[in-house]
Design a protein around this motif. Structure first.
Motif, mmCIF file in Angstrom:
data_model
loop_
_atom_site.group_PDB
_atom_site.id
_atom_site.type_symbol
_atom_site.label_atom_id
_atom_site.label_comp_id
_atom_site.label_asym_id
_atom_site.label_seq_id
_atom_site.Cartn_x
_atom_site.Cartn_y
_atom_site.Cartn_z
ATOM 1 N N GLU A 9 0.833 -1.209 0.000
ATOM 2 C CA GLU A 9 0.000 0.000 0.000
ATOM 3 C C GLU A 9 0.863 1.252 0.000
ATOM 4 O O GLU A 9 0.539 2.226 -0.686
ATOM 5 C CB GLU A 9 -0.941 0.002 1.204
ATOM 6 N N ASP A 10 1.941 1.247 0.766
ATOM 7 C CA ASP A 10 2.833 2.403 0.794
ATOM 8 C C ASP A 10 3.524 2.591 -0.559
ATOM 9 O O ASP A 10 3.683 3.715 -1.027
ATOM 10 C CB ASP A 10 3.890 2.254 1.892
ATOM 11 N N VAL A 11 3.925 1.488 -1.167
ATOM 12 C CA VAL A 11 4.578 1.570 -2.487
ATOM 13 C C VAL A 11 3.602 2.128 -3.510
ATOM 14 O O VAL A 11 3.952 3.003 -4.310
ATOM 15 C CB VAL A 11 5.121 0.189 -2.922
ATOM 16 N N GLU A 12 2.365 1.653 -3.488
ATOM 17 C CA GLU A 12 1.350 2.168 -4.415
ATOM 18 C C GLU A 12 1.089 3.653 -4.173
ATOM 19 O O GLU A 12 0.886 4.417 -5.112
ATOM 20 C CB GLU A 12 0.066 1.359 -4.294
ATOM 21 N N PHE A 13 1.115 4.074 -2.915
ATOM 22 C CA PHE A 13 0.948 5.491 -2.598
ATOM 23 C C PHE A 13 2.082 6.312 -3.218
ATOM 24 O O PHE A 13 1.837 7.352 -3.840
ATOM 25 C CB PHE A 13 0.908 5.697 -1.078
ATOM 26 N N ILE A 14 3.302 5.837 -3.074
ATOM 27 C CA ILE A 14 4.460 6.535 -3.651
ATOM 28 C C ILE A 14 4.333 6.594 -5.168
ATOM 29 O O ILE A 14 4.558 7.648 -5.782
ATOM 30 C CB ILE A 14 5.779 5.855 -3.230
ATOM 31 N N GLU A 15 3.964 5.468 -5.783
ATOM 32 C CA GLU A 15 3.792 5.455 -7.239
ATOM 33 C C GLU A 15 2.738 6.467 -7.673
ATOM 34 O O GLU A 15 2.952 7.222 -8.638
ATOM 35 C CB GLU A 15 3.389 4.054 -7.714
ATOM 36 N N ASN A 16 1.618 6.514 -6.959
ATOM 37 C CA ASN A 16 0.557 7.468 -7.301
ATOM 38 C C ASN A 16 0.995 8.915 -7.100
ATOM 39 O O ASN A 16 0.593 9.797 -7.867
ATOM 40 C CB ASN A 16 -0.705 7.168 -6.500
ATOM 41 N N GLN A 17 1.822 9.160 -6.087
ATOM 42 C CA GLN A 17 2.354 10.507 -5.873
ATOM 43 C C GLN A 17 3.202 10.931 -7.072
ATOM 44 O O GLN A 17 3.105 12.063 -7.541
ATOM 45 C CB GLN A 17 3.189 10.565 -4.598
ATOM 46 N N ILE A 18 4.036 10.036 -7.557
ATOM 47 C CA ILE A 18 4.888 10.344 -8.707
ATOM 48 C C ILE A 18 4.035 10.543 -9.953
ATOM 49 O O ILE A 18 4.240 11.502 -10.717
ATOM 50 C CB ILE A 18 5.939 9.235 -8.928
ATOM 51 N N ILE A 19 3.069 9.679 -10.169
ATOM 52 C CA ILE A 19 2.211 9.769 -11.351
ATOM 53 C C ILE A 19 1.433 11.085 -11.370
ATOM 54 O O ILE A 19 1.231 11.677 -12.429
ATOM 55 C CB ILE A 19 1.268 8.548 -11.429
ATOM 56 N N SER A 20 1.040 11.576 -10.215
ATOM 57 C CA SER A 20 0.272 12.828 -10.169
ATOM 58 C C SER A 20 1.154 14.076 -10.061
ATOM 59 O O SER A 20 0.642 15.193 -10.107
ATOM 60 C CB SER A 20 -0.717 12.797 -9.009
ATOM 61 N N ASP A 21 2.449 13.902 -9.968
ATOM 62 C CA ASP A 21 3.379 15.034 -9.840
ATOM 63 C C ASP A 21 3.637 15.656 -11.211
ATOM 64 O O ASP A 21 4.194 15.002 -12.097
ATOM 65 C CB ASP A 21 4.690 14.542 -9.237
ATOM 66 N N PRO A 22 3.268 16.916 -11.403
ATOM 67 C CA PRO A 22 3.496 17.548 -12.709
ATOM 68 C C PRO A 22 4.986 17.707 -13.050
ATOM 69 O O PRO A 22 5.338 17.831 -14.221
ATOM 70 C CB PRO A 22 2.818 18.914 -12.587
ATOM 71 N N ALA A 23 5.842 17.640 -12.054
ATOM 72 C CA ALA A 23 7.273 17.781 -12.319
ATOM 73 C C ALA A 23 7.914 16.467 -12.753
ATOM 74 O O ALA A 23 9.017 16.468 -13.306
ATOM 75 C CB ALA A 23 7.983 18.307 -11.076
ATOM 76 N N ALA A 24 7.237 15.358 -12.525
ATOM 77 C CA ALA A 24 7.783 14.052 -12.924
ATOM 78 C C ALA A 24 7.646 13.907 -14.438
ATOM 79 O O ALA A 24 6.668 14.352 -15.031
ATOM 80 C CB ALA A 24 7.044 12.927 -12.211
ATOM 81 N N SER A 25 8.629 13.265 -15.033
ATOM 82 C CA SER A 25 8.605 13.132 -16.492
ATOM 83 C C SER A 25 7.501 12.192 -16.951
ATOM 84 O O SER A 25 7.125 11.245 -16.234
ATOM 85 C CB SER A 25 9.952 12.613 -17.001
ATOM 86 N N TYR A 26 7.003 12.457 -18.150
ATOM 87 C CA TYR A 26 5.994 11.591 -18.763
ATOM 88 C C TYR A 26 6.528 10.165 -18.858
ATOM 89 O O TYR A 26 5.809 9.206 -18.568
ATOM 90 C CB TYR A 26 5.624 12.142 -20.145
ATOM 91 N N TRP A 27 7.799 10.028 -19.263
ATOM 92 C CA TRP A 27 8.410 8.714 -19.431
ATOM 93 C C TRP A 27 8.374 7.923 -18.123
ATOM 94 O O TRP A 27 7.993 6.750 -18.103
ATOM 95 C CB TRP A 27 9.851 8.870 -19.935
ATOM 96 N N LEU A 28 8.771 8.562 -17.019
ATOM 97 C CA LEU A 28 8.779 7.886 -15.724
ATOM 98 C C LEU A 28 7.375 7.457 -15.326
ATOM 99 O O LEU A 28 7.158 6.325 -14.879
ATOM 100 C CB LEU A 28 9.384 8.789 -14.642
ATOM 101 N N LYS A 29 6.417 8.341 -15.502
ATOM 102 C CA LYS A 29 5.034 8.008 -15.161
ATOM 103 C C LYS A 29 4.552 6.809 -15.965
ATOM 104 O O LYS A 29 3.904 5.905 -15.419
ATOM 105 C CB LYS A 29 4.126 9.212 -15.424
ATOM 106 N N GLU A 30 4.856 6.785 -17.245
ATOM 107 C CA GLU A 30 4.437 5.670 -18.093
ATOM 108 C C GLU A 30 5.102 4.361 -17.670
ATOM 109 O O GLU A 30 4.468 3.302 -17.683
ATOM 110 C CB GLU A 30 4.738 5.962 -19.558
ATOM 111 N N GLN A 31 6.374 4.422 -17.297
ATOM 112 C CA GLN A 31 7.066 3.204 -16.877
ATOM 113 C C GLN A 31 6.486 2.656 -15.580
ATOM 114 O O GLN A 31 6.376 1.433 -15.411
ATOM 115 C CB GLN A 31 8.571 3.454 -16.736
ATOM 116 N N ILE A 32 6.110 3.521 -14.674
ATOM 117 C CA ILE A 32 5.484 3.078 -13.426
ATOM 118 C C ILE A 32 4.169 2.377 -13.740
ATOM 119 O O ILE A 32 3.881 1.291 -13.225
ATOM 120 C CB ILE A 32 5.274 4.254 -12.454
#
Length: 66
Positions: A9-32
């Motif tokens: 659950e904590d890992v999924e929370f971190i992944e969702n934080q990155i996916i919703s972060d506008p500063a995170a790259s599109y590529w990283l979000k897609e790989q997650i």
């Protein structure tokens, strides 16, 4: 990500934080997102290979600039 955890659950929370972060790259979000549909060991092996190739490219670029 100071407190690394193995709780799913904590890992999924971190992944969702990155996916919703506008500063995170599109590529990283897609790989997650894509990695969640794959065997985790296959993903980790691919990441290791990619990191090795990118490290070689980085060294080649540095050498070429000298």
């Amino acid at each position: 990500m100071m407190n690394i955890t193995t709780n799913l659950e904590d890992v999924e929370f971190i992944e969702n934080q990155i996916i919703s972060d506008p500063a995170a790259s599109y590529w990283l979000k897609e790989q997650i997102k894509e990695s969640s549909n794959r065997d985790i060991l296959d993903v980790l092996n691919d990441v290791d290979i990619l990191r090795s190739i990118l490290a070689l490219r980085h060294e080649a670029i540095k050498t070429a600039r000298r």
